[in-house]
Write a protein that holds these residues in place. Structure first.
Motif, PDB file in Angstrom:
ATOM      1  N   ILE A 259      30.706  45.781  48.835  1.00 22.30           N
ATOM      2  CA  ILE A 259      30.524  44.440  49.413  1.00 22.30           C
ATOM      3  C   ILE A 259      30.772  43.366  48.352  1.00 22.30           C
ATOM      4  O   ILE A 259      31.523  42.411  48.563  1.00 22.30           O
ATOM      5  N   VAL A 260      30.141  43.541  47.174  1.00 19.71           N
ATOM      6  CA  VAL A 260      30.220  42.531  46.115  1.00 19.71           C
ATOM      7  C   VAL A 260      31.628  42.453  45.529  1.00 19.71           C
ATOM      8  O   VAL A 260      32.126  41.359  45.223  1.00 19.71           O
ATOM      9  N   SER A 261      32.301  43.603  45.382  1.00 21.69           N
ATOM     10  CA  SER A 261      33.613  43.667  44.725  1.00 21.69           C
ATOM     11  C   SER A 261      34.635  42.744  45.382  1.00 21.69           C
ATOM     12  O   SER A 261      35.255  41.905  44.721  1.00 21.69           O
ATOM     13  N   SER A 262      34.796  42.892  46.707  1.00 16.79           N
ATOM     14  CA  SER A 262      35.811  42.091  47.390  1.00 16.79           C
ATOM     15  C   SER A 262      35.426  40.617  47.422  1.00 16.79           C
ATOM     16  O   SER A 262      36.235  39.735  47.158  1.00 16.79           O
ATOM     17  N   LYS A 263      34.146  40.326  47.706  1.00 21.29           N
ATOM     18  CA  LYS A 263      33.673  38.939  47.813  1.00 21.29           C
ATOM     19  C   LYS A 263      33.800  38.229  46.471  1.00 21.29           C
ATOM     20  O   LYS A 263      34.352  37.126  46.379  1.00 21.29           O
ATOM     21  N   MET A 264      33.299  38.877  45.418  1.00 21.98           N
ATOM     22  CA  MET A 264      33.305  38.278  44.082  1.00 21.98           C
ATOM     23  C   MET A 264      34.735  38.104  43.558  1.00 21.98           C
ATOM     24  O   MET A 264      35.111  37.038  43.061  1.00 21.98           O
ATOM     25  N   GLY A 265      35.551  39.168  43.682  1.00 21.87           N
ATOM     26  CA  GLY A 265      36.935  39.115  43.206  1.00 21.87           C
ATOM     27  C   GLY A 265      37.739  38.022  43.887  1.00 21.87           C
ATOM     28  O   GLY A 265      38.416  37.224  43.230  1.00 21.87           O
ATOM     29  N   MET A 266      37.658  37.967  45.203  1.00 22.01           N
ATOM     30  CA  MET A 266      38.418  36.965  45.981  1.00 22.01           C
ATOM     31  C   MET A 266      37.956  35.541  45.636  1.00 22.01           C
ATOM     32  O   MET A 266      38.764  34.623  45.536  1.00 22.01           O
ATOM     33  N   GLN A 267      36.637  35.390  45.464  1.00 22.01           N
ATOM     34  CA  GLN A 267      36.070  34.064  45.154  1.00 22.01           C
ATOM     35  C   GLN A 267      36.567  33.574  43.793  1.00 22.01           C
ATOM     36  O   GLN A 267      36.968  32.420  43.655  1.00 22.01           O
ATOM     37  N   ILE A 268      36.552  34.462  42.789  1.00 20.15           N
ATOM     38  CA  ILE A 268      37.006  34.085  41.443  1.00 20.15           C
ATOM     39  C   ILE A 268      38.485  33.713  41.473  1.00 20.15           C
ATOM     40  O   ILE A 268      38.901  32.700  40.886  1.00 20.15           O
ATOM     41  N   ILE A 269      39.291  34.530  42.181  1.00 18.87           N
ATOM     42  CA  ILE A 269      40.740  34.274  42.270  1.00 18.87           C
ATOM     43  C   ILE A 269      41.006  32.930  42.947  1.00 18.87           C
ATOM     44  O   ILE A 269      41.853  32.146  42.512  1.00 18.87           O
ATOM     45  N   ASP A 270      40.255  32.667  44.020  1.00 14.39           N
ATOM     46  CA  ASP A 270      40.420  31.434  44.796  1.00 14.39           C
ATOM     47  C   ASP A 270      40.162  30.199  43.946  1.00 14.39           C
ATOM     48  O   ASP A 270      40.869  29.200  44.038  1.00 14.39           O
ATOM     49  N   ILE A 271      39.137  30.258  43.080  1.00 16.24           N
ATOM     50  CA  ILE A 271      38.742  29.078  42.300  1.00 16.24           C
ATOM     51  C   ILE A 271      39.440  29.027  40.940  1.00 16.24           C
ATOM     52  O   ILE A 271      39.952  27.985  40.524  1.00 16.24           O
ATOM     53  N   TYR A 272      39.478  30.184  40.227  1.00 20.46           N
ATOM     54  CA  TYR A 272      39.950  30.172  38.828  1.00 20.46           C
ATOM     55  C   TYR A 272      41.275  30.907  38.597  1.00 20.46           C
ATOM     56  O   TYR A 272      41.866  30.786  37.537  1.00 20.46           O
ATOM     57  N   GLY A 273      41.694  31.742  39.535  1.00 14.84           N
ATOM     58  CA  GLY A 273      42.937  32.485  39.365  1.00 14.84           C
ATOM     59  C   GLY A 273      42.720  33.930  38.926  1.00 14.84           C
ATOM     60  O   GLY A 273      41.601  34.326  38.575  1.00 14.84           O
ATOM     61  N   TYR A 274      43.818  34.695  38.926  1.00 15.29           N
ATOM     62  CA  TYR A 274      43.750  36.136  38.649  1.00 15.29           C
ATOM     63  C   TYR A 274      43.310  36.452  37.225  1.00 15.29           C
ATOM     64  O   TYR A 274      42.531  37.386  37.001  1.00 15.29           O
ATOM     65  N   GLN A 275      43.803  35.688  36.237  1.00 16.24           N
ATOM     66  CA  GLN A 275      43.508  36.009  34.835  1.00 16.24           C
ATOM     67  C   GLN A 275      42.008  35.982  34.538  1.00 16.24           C
ATOM     68  O   GLN A 275      41.491  36.852  33.833  1.00 16.24           O
ATOM     69  N   VAL A 276      41.323  34.987  35.106  1.00 22.33           N
ATOM     70  CA  VAL A 276      39.867  34.890  34.900  1.00 22.33           C
ATOM     71  C   VAL A 276      39.169  36.090  35.546  1.00 22.33           C
ATOM     72  O   VAL A 276      38.221  36.649  34.985  1.00 22.33           O
ATOM     73  N   ASN A 277      39.673  36.526  36.725  1.00 23.19           N
ATOM     74  CA  ASN A 277      39.080  37.695  37.405  1.00 23.19           C
ATOM     75  C   ASN A 277      39.197  38.941  36.538  1.00 23.19           C
ATOM     76  O   ASN A 277      38.236  39.708  36.404  1.00 23.19           O
ATOM     77  N   TRP A 278      40.372  39.145  35.926  1.00 21.58           N
ATOM     78  CA  TRP A 278      40.551  40.338  35.072  1.00 21.58           C
ATOM     79  C   TRP A 278      39.626  40.272  33.856  1.00 21.58           C
ATOM     80  O   TRP A 278      39.070  41.288  33.435  1.00 21.58           O
ATOM     81  N   LEU A 279      39.459  39.055  33.293  1.00 16.91           N
ATOM     82  CA  LEU A 279      38.566  38.875  32.147  1.00 16.91           C
ATOM     83  C   LEU A 279      37.115  39.186  32.539  1.00 16.91           C
ATOM     84  O   LEU A 279      36.403  39.889  31.811  1.00 16.91           O
ATOM     85  N   VAL A 280      36.699  38.708  33.707  1.00 16.86           N
ATOM     86  CA  VAL A 280      35.331  38.947  34.193  1.00 16.86           C
ATOM     87  C   VAL A 280      35.113  40.444  34.434  1.00 16.86           C
ATOM     88  O   VAL A 280      34.096  41.015  34.022  1.00 16.86           O
ATOM     89  N   MET A 281      36.084  41.104  35.103  1.00 14.49           N
ATOM     90  CA  MET A 281      35.939  42.537  35.418  1.00 14.49           C
ATOM     91  C   MET A 281      35.914  43.384  34.147  1.00 14.49           C
ATOM     92  O   MET A 281      35.131  44.333  34.028  1.00 14.49           O
ATOM     93  N   GLY A 282      36.772  43.047  33.185  1.00 12.74           N
ATOM     94  CA  GLY A 282      36.781  43.774  31.911  1.00 12.74           C
ATOM     95  C   GLY A 282      35.451  43.621  31.177  1.00 12.74           C
ATOM     96  O   GLY A 282      34.905  44.594  30.646  1.00 12.74           O
ATOM     97  N   THR A 283      34.911  42.396  31.189  1.00 11.01           N
ATOM     98  CA  THR A 283      33.628  42.130  30.522  1.00 11.01           C
ATOM     99  C   THR A 283      32.486  42.858  31.233  1.00 11.01           C
ATOM    100  O   THR A 283      31.569  43.378  30.576  1.00 11.01           O
ATOM    101  N   CYS A 284      32.536  42.925  32.584  1.00  9.97           N
ATOM    102  CA  CYS A 284      31.540  43.709  33.338  1.00  9.97           C
ATOM    103  C   CYS A 284      31.572  45.169  32.901  1.00  9.97           C
ATOM    104  O   CYS A 284      30.531  45.819  32.763  1.00  9.97           O
ATOM    105  N   GLY A 285      32.790  45.691  32.680  1.00 15.33           N
ATOM    106  CA  GLY A 285      32.945  47.071  32.200  1.00 15.33           C
ATOM    107  C   GLY A 285      32.277  47.272  30.849  1.00 15.33           C
ATOM    108  O   GLY A 285      31.627  48.302  30.606  1.00 15.33           O
ATOM    109  N   MET A 286      32.405  46.274  29.957  1.00 16.82           N
ATOM    110  CA  MET A 286      31.774  46.376  28.630  1.00 16.82           C
ATOM    111  C   MET A 286      30.249  46.305  28.733  1.00 16.82           C
ATOM    112  O   MET A 286      29.535  46.956  27.969  1.00 16.82           O
ATOM    113  N   VAL A 287      29.737  45.531  29.700  1.00 23.87           N
ATOM    114  CA  VAL A 287      28.287  45.485  29.958  1.00 23.87           C
ATOM    115  C   VAL A 287      27.809  46.878  30.388  1.00 23.87           C
ATOM    116  O   VAL A 287      26.756  47.352  29.950  1.00 23.87           O
ATOM    117  N   ALA A 288      28.612  47.547  31.245  1.00 22.01           N
ATOM    118  CA  ALA A 288      28.273  48.917  31.684  1.00 22.01           C
ATOM    119  C   ALA A 288      28.244  49.879  30.494  1.00 22.01           C
ATOM    120  O   ALA A 288      27.398  50.782  30.439  1.00 22.01           O
TER     121      ALA A 288
END
Length: 402
Positions: free
Chosen positions: A359-388
């Motif tokens: 649920i969160v993946s699609s909503k969060m990803g689409m929202q970030i892309i809509d406001i900030y673009g794809y590059q910011v989404n990849w940066l956020v997802m990569g950083t989430c991976g490092m938190v994991a």
């Protein structure tokens, strides 16, 4: 040379009980028949003419039902046994899917999907508990991997067959076939597998001491957060990545499909040998989950290079190896963490994290892309991976202290 390599590969599939093979077969039948899911948004939008907002609302009901179903299924598996839960869940889901082509009103669809997903996803934690019951202790991670292979193969076959059914019969055919395969799969299970009343839990890990409640198991909750994050970033593969591949590099649906096929083919070819290798060498499960989280993070950081289409293959390779390291061993860690008689609720919470991640993946990803673009989404997802990765280190330290 080739004969030796093939023989070694086949050896990875030896040593499973008859029940595990039957569970694998029915999982493949069930997943190959799960044709509604890949086409659900298309069906709701194009066939029933709902707006994207309405489709999103229906999917929230769908995901909420899935989460509740996972919890209820786990509790019932502990109380009445996994066998009864599995038979009730798949048989009822199969019958209910037959009436879905006749439900076309928005509010009715929201309620219908909510209740059907409660019943359908009661199956997942019960099935995980059944693997713990029917697999030999030394084969549990490999048994989970075998079932994951069946899921991947089923999902690879399902959408292609689904497309043919839509072209020839229409969307109603998807519900009939999906319902029919649910009933077929559980009928085979019911006829060929006898109920096992008590789970022989011969395998006792150093940390497998009796606990009062799953809610007081702190390492397990940090582990659930790791599972949620890895699930959330991996699901970008099915939500934001196909859009990016088309918009940034002009890839066709066929080319995007080939990247997905590369993922499925590598999982089919390599996951079982990888799991067998780590099991033989008794590597700490959470260390392998950590490695998987790191691979996923690197896969998204790689996408920050947006001038060369070859980076998409590198991204898929990182995500695929991340999936092969993280998911089988997180499954196994969750099951081994549960005290006797509490397997159901532990696996329920584990499966719920993936429902929430979806649920969160699609909503969060689409929202970030809509406001900030794809590059910011990849940066956020990569950083989430490092938190994991950091949280995985924390789990390892807490478990060592125990």
């Amino acid at each position: 040379m080739l004969t030796t390599a093939f023989s070694r590969y086949i050896n990875n599939f030896r040593g499973f009980t008859r029940e595990i093979w039957i569970l694998t077969i029915i999982t493949f039948i069930n997943r190959a028949g799960t044709m509604v899911l890949p086409f659900l948004t298309k069906y709701l939008n194009e066939d029933l003419k709902f707006s994207y907002s309405d489709v999103g609302t229906i999917l929230v009901f769908f995901g909420s039902g899935s989460m509740i179903g996972s919890w209820v299924g786990g509790k019932l598996a502990d109380k009445i046994g996994f066998y009864k839960v599995m038979v009730f869940s798949l048989m009822s889901t199969g019958l209910l899917l037959f009436i879905f082509p006749f439900i076309t009103e928005f509010s009715t669809l929201c309620i219908a999907w909510f209740f059907v997903m409660i019943i359908a996803d009661m199956f997942r934690p019960a099935m995980f508990v059944s693997l713990g019951a029917y697999a030999k202790p030394e084969n549990r991670t490999r048994a989970l991997t075998l079932v994951r292979l069946a899921v991947n193969l089923g999902f690879a076959a399902g959408p292609a067959l689904g497309g043919l059914i839509i072209m020839n019969i229409g969307y109603a055919g998807l519900f009939w076939v999906d319902g029919g395969t649910c009933i077929l799969a559980i009928s085979i299970f019911w006829l060929l597998v006898k109920e096992k009343k008590k789970i022989k839990n011969e395998h006792v890990d150093a940390f497998e001491e009796p606990r009062k409640s799953v809610f007081k198991d702190r390492p397990f909750w940090v582990f659930l957060f790791v599972s949620f994050v890895t699930g959330m970033i991996f699901f970008q593969l099915f939500t934001t990545l196909p859009l990016y591949n088309n918009k940034q590099y002009g890839l066709t649906e066929f080319e995007i499909g080939l990247l997905m096929t590369l993922n499925g083919f590598l999982v089919f070819l390599l996951e079982m040998p990888i799991v067998s290798y780590f099991e033989r060498n008794k590597v700490n499960k959470m260390k392998i989950v950590l490695l998987g989280s790191l691979c996923m993070a690197l896969g998204f950081y790689a996408l920050l290079i947006n001038i060369w289409a070859g980076i998409l293959v590198i991204n898929i390779l990182f995500l695929t190896f991340g999936e092969m390291f993280a998911f089988p061993f997180s499954n196994s860690f969750a099951l081994s963490r549960a005290p006797r008689g509490h397997e159901g609720r532990y696996m329920a919470l584990y499966t719920m994290t993936f429902s929430l991640a979806h649920i969160v993946s699609s909503k969060m990803g689409m929202q970030i892309i809509d406001i900030y673009g794809y590059q910011v989404n990849w940066l956020v997802m990569g950083t989430c991976g490092m938190v994991a990765v950091l949280c995985s280190i924390w789990v390892i330290k807490m478990v060592k202290k125990e």
